[in-house]
Design an enzyme around this catalytic site. Structure first.
Site, PDB file in Angstrom:
ATOM      1  N   SER A   1     -11.716  -5.898   6.745  1.00 49.52           N
ATOM      2  CA  SER A   1     -10.832  -5.443   7.493  1.00 49.52           C
ATOM      3  C   SER A   1     -11.645  -3.712   7.290  1.00 49.52           C
ATOM      4  O   SER A   1     -12.093  -3.687   7.076  1.00 49.52           O
ATOM      5  CB  SER A   1      -9.441  -4.482   5.927  1.00 49.52           C
ATOM      6  OG  SER A   1      -8.951  -3.862   6.392  1.00 49.52           O
TER       7      SER A   1
ATOM      8  N   GLN B   1       4.572   5.246  -4.441  1.00 53.50           N
ATOM      9  CA  GLN B   1       6.128   5.967  -4.672  1.00 53.50           C
ATOM     10  C   GLN B   1       7.285   5.115  -4.175  1.00 53.50           C
ATOM     11  O   GLN B   1       8.469   5.840  -4.683  1.00 53.50           O
ATOM     12  CB  GLN B   1       6.802   5.878  -2.780  1.00 53.50           C
ATOM     13  CG  GLN B   1       5.721   6.834  -1.672  1.00 53.50           C
ATOM     14  CD  GLN B   1       5.950   6.357  -0.338  1.00 53.50           C
ATOM     15  OE1 GLN B   1       6.704   5.644   0.160  1.00 53.50           O
ATOM     16  NE2 GLN B   1       5.737   7.843  -0.059  1.00 53.50           N
TER      17      GLN B   1
ATOM     18  N   TYR C   1      -4.995  -0.417  -5.087  1.00 51.72           N
ATOM     19  CA  TYR C   1      -3.787  -0.052  -4.239  1.00 51.72           C
ATOM     20  C   TYR C   1      -3.116   0.477  -5.705  1.00 51.72           C
ATOM     21  O   TYR C   1      -2.375   0.180  -7.063  1.00 51.72           O
ATOM     22  CB  TYR C   1      -2.597  -0.632  -3.762  1.00 51.72           C
ATOM     23  CG  TYR C   1      -2.619  -1.380  -2.110  1.00 51.72           C
ATOM     24  CD1 TYR C   1      -3.927  -0.144  -1.762  1.00 51.72           C
ATOM     25  CD2 TYR C   1      -2.414  -2.597  -2.009  1.00 51.72           C
ATOM     26  CE1 TYR C   1      -4.269  -0.880  -0.325  1.00 51.72           C
ATOM     27  CE2 TYR C   1      -3.104  -2.495  -0.484  1.00 51.72           C
ATOM     28  CZ  TYR C   1      -3.414  -1.710  -0.133  1.00 51.72           C
ATOM     29  OH  TYR C   1      -4.344  -2.094   1.670  1.00 51.72           O
TER      30      TYR C   1
ATOM     31  N   ALA D   1       2.587   3.538  12.126  1.00 54.54           N
ATOM     32  CA  ALA D   1       1.549   4.894  11.723  1.00 54.54           C
ATOM     33  C   ALA D   1       2.453   5.465  11.078  1.00 54.54           C
ATOM     34  O   ALA D   1       2.115   6.507  11.162  1.00 54.54           O
ATOM     35  CB  ALA D   1       1.592   5.468  13.708  1.00 54.54           C
TER      36      ALA D   1
ATOM     37  N   TRP E   1       0.787  -1.275  -0.155  1.00 56.59           N
ATOM     38  CA  TRP E   1      -0.007  -0.127  -0.202  1.00 56.59           C
ATOM     39  C   TRP E   1       0.993   1.232   0.137  1.00 56.59           C
ATOM     40  O   TRP E   1       2.074   1.510   0.285  1.00 56.59           O
ATOM     41  CB  TRP E   1      -0.985  -0.508   1.477  1.00 56.59           C
ATOM     42  CG  TRP E   1      -2.172   1.545   1.370  1.00 56.59           C
ATOM     43  CD1 TRP E   1      -2.434   1.795   0.690  1.00 56.59           C
ATOM     44  CD2 TRP E   1      -1.171   1.920   2.223  1.00 56.59           C
ATOM     45  NE1 TRP E   1      -3.000   2.867   1.325  1.00 56.59           N
ATOM     46  CE2 TRP E   1      -2.834   2.627   2.875  1.00 56.59           C
ATOM     47  CE3 TRP E   1      -1.328   2.041   3.607  1.00 56.59           C
ATOM     48  CZ2 TRP E   1      -2.929   3.905   3.238  1.00 56.59           C
ATOM     49  CZ3 TRP E   1      -1.506   3.000   4.694  1.00 56.59           C
ATOM     50  CH2 TRP E   1      -2.216   3.924   4.926  1.00 56.59           C
TER      51      TRP E   1
ATOM     52  N   GLY F   1       5.699  -1.938   5.215  1.00 52.57           N
ATOM     53  CA  GLY F   1       5.778  -2.075   4.036  1.00 52.57           C
ATOM     54  C   GLY F   1       7.474  -1.566   3.783  1.00 52.57           C
ATOM     55  O   GLY F   1       8.048  -1.253   4.455  1.00 52.57           O
TER      56      GLY F   1
ATOM     57  N   SER G   1      -0.292  -0.677   9.437  1.00 53.13           N
ATOM     58  CA  SER G   1       0.096   0.542   9.723  1.00 53.13           C
ATOM     59  C   SER G   1       1.012   0.459  11.340  1.00 53.13           C
ATOM     60  O   SER G   1       0.597   1.294  12.582  1.00 53.13           O
ATOM     61  CB  SER G   1      -0.620   1.317  10.081  1.00 53.13           C
ATOM     62  OG  SER G   1       0.237   2.416  10.083  1.00 53.13           O
ATOM     63  N   PRO G   2       1.473  -0.553  11.538  1.00 49.68           N
ATOM     64  CA  PRO G   2       2.019  -0.694  12.554  1.00 49.68           C
ATOM     65  C   PRO G   2       3.025  -0.145  12.995  1.00 49.68           C
ATOM     66  O   PRO G   2       3.061   0.075  14.747  1.00 49.68           O
ATOM     67  CB  PRO G   2       2.771  -2.243  12.787  1.00 49.68           C
ATOM     68  CG  PRO G   2       2.694  -2.057  11.497  1.00 49.68           C
ATOM     69  CD  PRO G   2       2.132  -1.619  10.264  1.00 49.68           C
TER      70      PRO G   2
END
Length: 343
Positions: free
Chosen positions: A159, A27, A54, A216, A21, A292, A213-214
């Site tokens: 989710s 990116q 995505y 953040a 993601w 990620g 998102s562990p």
């Protein structure tokens, strides 16, 4: 690398899962994205998470290419359905009326499109990316059941569903004899909204938590400082989507709290991002965490967090430092009532 079972199923996933993601085809250029996937495989990561939305389907293509030639039986590939996809180059508002949600039409067509992009005959885990308030849940679960029974999906999950939605979905799955085994919520030191309701519900139902998102979205690495310019090339400067997603995390008060947490981690001899990541995977109700990367070395570095040993006294100090900065309100787990809410 540990490979725990996902919920009460027999499916084993890697403790860290590689997700793409906001990175692949966004990116990160394809060549570097493939290098990140290779680094994940080299580190023992066997589970890969993506979604049709995505980079408007491009992330699935990049992942499929990166995994081509790997032994399919040795991989666990997960993708998701709900958000709009649209023709290449078309504005977001040009998605068709059936190009989103969890209708039988969209679920079925999206899965087949995902299989083509990923270059595989089946996905191991197919998850509903949000809850669809406009489609009867029975319709969604029956469509998923048809895909499972056809051998195109092995397991299903969700989710960002609420505890009640998970109970209803799981009950229908049992009636339809399909394995509803996963929940993919946001979860980290700062965002713990699943703890009061979702976590005990999933524990009772045998649903595993695969959290996103562990770190953040990078805030728990400590690289964002209060009152300072955003680091060049960071996710917070990514106009393709990262910046908008991070806006609520970049307030000076919160960043100052994270800076104090970084000092505590430094005193304990543990990098902040290792502390944050290991804290997540050590929670007894968490099966795996999705990471990620924009560079291969980031993958290897995150995997090293698994070897960190956290002293209970340090964990207690972490909670003291974070205090009221932690979000715990279970009502923050929700899905849009109208698809326009996502933009």
């Amino acid at each position: 690398m540990e490979h725990p079972r996902l919920g009460h199923s027999g499916l084993r996933v890697s403790r860290l899962i590689y997700g793409n993601w906001l990175t692949h085809a966004s990116q990160v250029e394809a060549e570097r994205a493939e290098a990140c996937v290779r680094a994940a495989l080299d580190a023992g990561i066997t589970t890969f998470d993506t979604a049709d939305t995505y980079a408007n389907t491009e992330a699935e293509k990049v992942l499929g290419k990166a995994l081509a030639g790997e032994r399919r039986e040795g991989l666990v590939i997960a993708t998701k359905v709900f958000w709009p996809t649209r023709p290449d180059g078309a504005p977001q508002d040009q998605a068709g009326p059936n190009d989103h949600g969890l209708s039988r039409k969209h679920v079925t067509e999206s899965l087949h499109a995902s299989l083509r992009r990923l270059g595989t005959d089946y996905v191991d885990l197919y998850q509903c990316h949000r809850f669809d308030h406009d489609t009867p849940l029975e319709e969604t679960m029956e469509a998923l059941a048809d895909l499972v029974h056809a051998g195109k999906v092995h397991y299903v999950g969700a989710s960002e569903w609420t505890a009640d939605q998970l109970r209803r979905g799981h009950a229908l799955a049992r009636e339809l004899r399909i394995p509803f085994v996963s929940n993919q919520p946001q979860y980290n030191l700062l965002w713990r909204v699943i703890e009061p309701e979702v976590v005990p519900t999933c524990a009772a139902l045998g649903i595993g938590q695969v959290v996103w998102s562990p770190l953040a979205q990078g805030v728990l690495t400590g690289k964002y400082a209060p009152g300072q310019p955003l680091p060049e090339g960071s996710r917070a400067t990514d106009a393709a989507g990262g910046a908008a997603m991070m806006k609520h995390l970049l307030k000076d008060e919160l960043l100052a709290t994270v800076a104090r947490l970084a000092e505590l981690a430094d005193q304990a001899g543990v990098p902040l991002h290792h502390l944050a990541l290991k804290w997540v995977v050590e929670q007894p109700t968490i099966t795996a965490a999705i990471i990620g990367a924009s560079r291969p070395e980031q993958v290897a570095d995150n995997v090293r967090a698994l070897a960190v040993e956290l002293d209970p006294a340090l964990v207690a100090q972490v909670d003291e430092v974070l205090g009221d900065s932690v979000k715990r309100d279970p009502s923050l787990t929700r899905s849009p009532h109208r698809i326009a809410e996502f933009g």
